[in-house]
Design a protein around this motif. Structure first.
Motif, PDB file in Angstrom:
ATOM      1  N   CYS A 234       0.784  -1.392  -0.167  1.00  0.00           N
ATOM      2  CA  CYS A 234      -0.067   0.082  -0.010  1.00  0.00           C
ATOM      3  C   CYS A 234       0.776   1.194  -0.145  1.00  0.00           C
ATOM      4  N   TRP A 237       1.543   1.645  -3.708  1.00  0.00           N
ATOM      5  CA  TRP A 237       0.405   1.863  -4.287  1.00  0.00           C
ATOM      6  C   TRP A 237      -0.159   3.525  -4.085  1.00  0.00           C
ATOM      7  N   ASN A 238      -0.154   3.833  -2.776  1.00  0.00           N
ATOM      8  CA  ASN A 238      -0.506   5.433  -2.370  1.00  0.00           C
ATOM      9  C   ASN A 238       0.436   6.292  -2.911  1.00  0.00           C
ATOM     10  N   PRO A 403      -3.842  -4.509  -3.791  1.00  0.00           N
ATOM     11  CA  PRO A 403      -4.907  -3.564  -3.602  1.00  0.00           C
ATOM     12  C   PRO A 403      -6.463  -3.813  -4.228  1.00  0.00           C
ATOM     13  N   CYS A 495      -6.298  -0.004   0.488  1.00  0.00           N
ATOM     14  CA  CYS A 495      -5.061   0.563   0.633  1.00  0.00           C
ATOM     15  C   CYS A 495      -5.453   2.097   1.140  1.00  0.00           C
ATOM     16  N   TYR A 498      -4.222   2.582   4.692  1.00  0.00           N
ATOM     17  CA  TYR A 498      -2.794   2.495   5.099  1.00  0.00           C
ATOM     18  C   TYR A 498      -2.310   4.043   4.901  1.00  0.00           C
TER      19      TYR A 498
END
Length: 498
Positions: A234, A237-238, A403, A495, A498
């Motif tokens: 995450c 991803w973020n 995710p 996600c 997080y």
């Protein structure tokens, strides 16, 4: 009967990206019936409302996937993401247009008050070519050994002069105290940037998915997906998912002009593409700037004719040979608001049974990409090997934490080996509640990239659970390897927490 692709398809695929007798997705064996209007409003990660009003809950929204199923040797899967595999090396398309605003030569504010009425107009009537330079095309930076001049010297964009030339010297001949040399020292990325670099804020920096090591940009090698934690997944991803470009594309002087595609938007597309590849454990690609101009002409053609066509006829509006060449070797899409969203359309593959576009996007050897985009029309070059890493298989969604917002379309496994259409089975078991699903695999035909694909969809909307996938009777690591079963576990995570 064994699931061999066929010797003919394999041989043809070595030369062509779009196999012509080996499986395109759609109706007839040759013609491409691209549907171009998938605007599904699903609830996945992208909030792209485009046009698809279909209420399915998978990640696709705005898909416009070209559903042509021709099985000829071209890998034209026309799913609003038709596949670009063009090796064209046209004009380098990095938009690094030097925002050098030196106004010196023309407005030498020479304030001398002596009798000499030194006008210092410095009109620079000399052309760029006269000084040994060349005019910069849109999306380019000056090649090595050249720098961007402070004056356009008659070019519509900018002039690249040999290093050591163009001192921007105000050659005013007055003998007064003003010794105006006007030296232009602010040419960004003087000497040009390497293939895997962008010119940003006057510096050559590595493209998304790459990092500097020993003076060169090297790939950021992803860890084995199964070994990552949810926090690591995450965090990536973020950090990488959101777009950063303030704008995407500005139209040109006329309807056939390429206009200006924001390099930050190109980078958004590369970052999104490499984010998904990282999640699946495969190495990154980079934007080969020399491929962008032809890809942009491709996007303009698709936009002006309202259609997706890998082999556009010469009587098309805004037809160019360069654009047509790019169309023949690119994924083509309509409906994505920017290059990053177009990447998700290619992965989603709505109504494209061959999964041809996804196969190219997730092909492990894929290395050089090119980008063209105009309004919602996209051309993304997908052919260009060079990545040497080849895993035994590429699963989407992959083993380990993944995710839940990144799930789009059917599940798939690309095998570096083969399957058996009669004996290979797929089951998916929910490890949280014990439910088991007979996934009923399909075997996409055609040769798109390097792997043999098995597709399945156990359910429409996964939960934040862990799912064990078991695929029986497959060969991993090569066609001659023994038959075995493949088992891995996908853990879906939200996600946003997080």
């Amino acid at each position: 009967m064994m699931g061999w692709r066929g010797v003919l398809c394999l041989v043809v695929a070595l030369w062509l990206v779009v196999p012509s007798g080996c499986g395109e997705t759609g109706g007839d064996a040759d013609s491409d019936t691209d549907s171009d209007v998938d605007t599904d409003a699903d609830t996945d990660a992208d909030s792209d409302t485009d046009v698809d009003t279909d209420a399915d809950t998978d990640a696709d929204t705005d898909s416009d996937i070209d559903t042509d199923a021709d099985t000829d040797a071209d890998s034209d899967t026309d799913a609003d993401s038709d596949v670009d595999t063009d090796s064209d090396t046209d004009a380098d398309s990095d938009t690094d247009t030097d925002a050098d605003s030196d106004t010196d030569a023309d407005t030498d504010a020479d304030s001398d008050t002596d009798a000499d009425s030194d006008s210092d107009t410095d009109t620079n009537e000399t052309s760029c070519e006269d000084q040994g330079g060349y005019c910069l095309s849109p999306f380019e930076s000056c090649r090595q050994g050249y720098h961007m001049a402070g004056d356009a010297y008659g070019c519509s964009t900018a002039c690249c002069l040999p290093d050591g030339g163009d001192s921007d010297a105000d050659t005013d001949s007055d003998t007064d105290a003003d010794s105006d040399s006007d030296t232009d020292t602010d040419a960004p990325c003087a000497g040009g940037c390497e293939d895997r670099e962008w010119c940003k804020d006057g510096l050559c920096v590595c493209q998304s998915g790459w990092e500097r090591s020993g003076g060169a940009c090297e790939p950021i090698v992803p860890p084995d997906p199964a070994t990552r934690t949810a926090e690591q997944t995450c965090a990536k991803w973020n950090a990488d998912y959101d777009n950063r470009a303030a704008w995407v594309w500005q139209e040109g002087a006329d309807e056939c002009a390429p206009g200006t595609l924001n390099p930050e938007s190109i980078d958004d597309g590369i970052r999104r593409l490499n984010l998904y590849r990282w999640m699946l454990g495969i190495h990154p690609v980079f934007n080969q700037r020399t491929l962008n101009p032809s890809a942009q002409l491709c996007a303009i053609m698709m936009k002006q004719n309202g259609d997706l066509e890998h082999y556009p006829p010469t009587d098309w509006d805004c037809y160019t040979q360069e654009g047509a060449s790019a169309a023949a070797s690119s994924n083509l899409a309509m409906g994505g608001r920017d290059p990053a969203r177009a990447i998700e359309l290619y992965i989603q593959e709505q109504r494209v049974a061959s999964l041809g576009h996804r196969q190219y996007i997730f092909d492990p050897p894929y290395l050089q990409s090119g980008t063209g985009h105009a309004t919602s029309w996209n051309c993304t070059r997908v052919r260009g090997g060079g990545n040497s890493y080849m895993p035994d298989y590429v699963a989407y969604p992959p083993p380990g934490p993944y995710p839940i917002d990144g799930v789009m379309g059917v599940w798939s496994v690309g095998l570096n080996g083969m399957y058996d259409t009669e004996l290979t089975t797929v089951t998916v078991r929910d490890l949280d509640n014990g439910d088991e699903y007979d996934a009923r695999p399909s075997f996409p035909q055609g040769w798109y990239g390097s792997l043999s694909y098995v597709a399945f969809q156990p359910f429409r909307s996964p939960q934040e659970h862990s799912y064990e996938v078991t695929m029986t009777n497959v060969r991993l690591g090569g066609f001659q390897e023994p038959w075995e079963d493949l088992t891995y576990t996908v853990q879906f995570v939200d996600c946003t927490r997080y």
